[in-house]
Design a protein around this motif. Structure first.
Motif: not given
Length: 368
Positions: A45, A48, A91, A93, A196
């Motif tokens: 992540w 985040s 967010l 990743k 998020t």
């Protein structure tokens, strides 16, 4: 000068590494990311503000400050004029689907508030960085599949009977509205951008944390919630994005863009610097060789698979070529996406197919 006496600068953030059962070693070995554990890692992540996994600033005057605290202390300097919110809205990743992800979905905003008591759901997009020949993803329910037929197939774990299977290859992007059943892998390396949230419902008889079995009663409860949240009409497809030339040997590719996030990939094949201007915070992730990043008087190297959060107050950034980088952000669709693409001659329906039209269709389905 911001309210707390600190000018915002590019922020390096702590990374959360998750060793889920479908992971492998591609994030370290193929992307070259350093500083993560030397065991099977499914996800890192990169930026985040999810409760329980909030990134922390690792350098400069704000070192030790959580991303959520930076949002609270410097909302407009970070996100742009007029912005307010309780958390950072995007967010990002890296995901190593060495094995197949569980079949699952994330609620949309309305369903998340109504059924899960959460402020928002999770629309997401996958940008395929690498994939084995013949790689596929499950994404959305096949046309004509009823709720009863879907539930029966999920109970039998017969996913291909009811879910659409898409071919995917490096460079593709799939925009996945909330409510869409999905999975990808094996042998697929992805950069994911999303709202998020960590809200999700699974359709598997095993736990993704450790592979342990899910009992019948728990499995039935999961399916009950999943069936209340699934969008039977969702049918995303993989797209190559929309390209604009930005110099000799350089291009800007709009990979996806909707109301929740946009993602661009900028590449330069020569030492000529890439220059990028912006009015909202940018999550800059390097998917190529190390590069030098400059904004104002600030200058540092950004290594392989490393991420920087560029505050809106920076306004512009210069990246030395050759370069291959991703910019993720919360867009003003007219200013940040439609304007540049219309100016380059792209038709509006094609621009909105990057994500805005998918969210509009989903909203219409929920309102009917």
């Amino acid at each position: 000068m911001s309210a707390h006496g600190t000018d915002l600068y590019p922020l390096r953030l702590s990374v959360t590494a998750r060793p889920l059962v479908f992971g492998g070693h591609a994030i370290a070995r193929r992307l070259g990311k350093k500083g993560i554990p030397d065991w099977s890692i499914a996800e890192t992540w990169e930026c985040s503000d999810v409760t329980g996994a909030v990134s922390v600033v690792t350098g400069g005057p704000l070192a030790g400050r959580s991303l959520r605290q930076v949002v609270a202390d410097h909302p407009e300097a970070l996100m742009g004029a007029g912005w307010s919110g309780r958390c950072f809205p995007v967010l990002t990743k890296f995901i190593d689907a060495a094995g197949a992800l569980p079949v699952h979905l994330h609620a949309d905003d309305e369903t998340a508030r109504r059924l899960e008591g959460q402020p928002n759901g999770k629309t997401e997009a996958w940008h395929i960085l690498d994939a084995a020949p013949g790689a596929t993803a499950l994404c959305g329910v096949k046309d004509g599949v009823t709720a009863d037929r879907l539930r029966a197939a999920l109970e039998a774990q017969d996913f291909d009977a009811v879910l659409r299977r898409l071919p995917v290859r490096a460079g593709d992007t799939v925009y996945v509205p909330g409510g869409t059943l999905h999975s990808f892998g094996p042998d697929t390396l992805v950069y994911e951008i999303e709202q998020t949230s960590d809200i999700q419902q699974h359709a598997m008889r095993w736990n993704m944390e450790d592979g342990s079995p899910v009992g019948d009663a728990e499995f039935g409860s999961h399916l009950d919630l999943l069936m209340q949240q699934v969008d039977l009409g969702a049918g995303p497809d993989a797209t190559p994005g929309l390209r604009i030339a930005v110099g000799d040997g350089a291009e800007r590719v709009f990979l996806c863009a909707g109301p929740y996030f946009a993602l661009e990939r900028l590449r330069a094949g020569t030492p000529e610097p890439l220059r990028h201007t912006f009015a909202t915070a940018q999550v800059l992730s390097n998917v190529g060789a190390p590069v030098r990043v400059r904004t104002g008087a600030w200058s540092e190297e950004l290594g392989r698979a490393e991420t920087l959060l560029l505050p809106a107050a920076c306004g512009e950034v210069e990246i030395t070529g050759p370069a291959d980088v991703l910019f993720g952000y919360l867009p003003d669709l007219d200013r940040d996406v439609r304007g540049p693409l219309l100016g380059a001659g792209c038709p509006l329906p094609l621009i909105d197919s990057l994500g805005a039209s998918a969210d509009a269709r989903a909203a219409g389905t929920r309102e009917d």
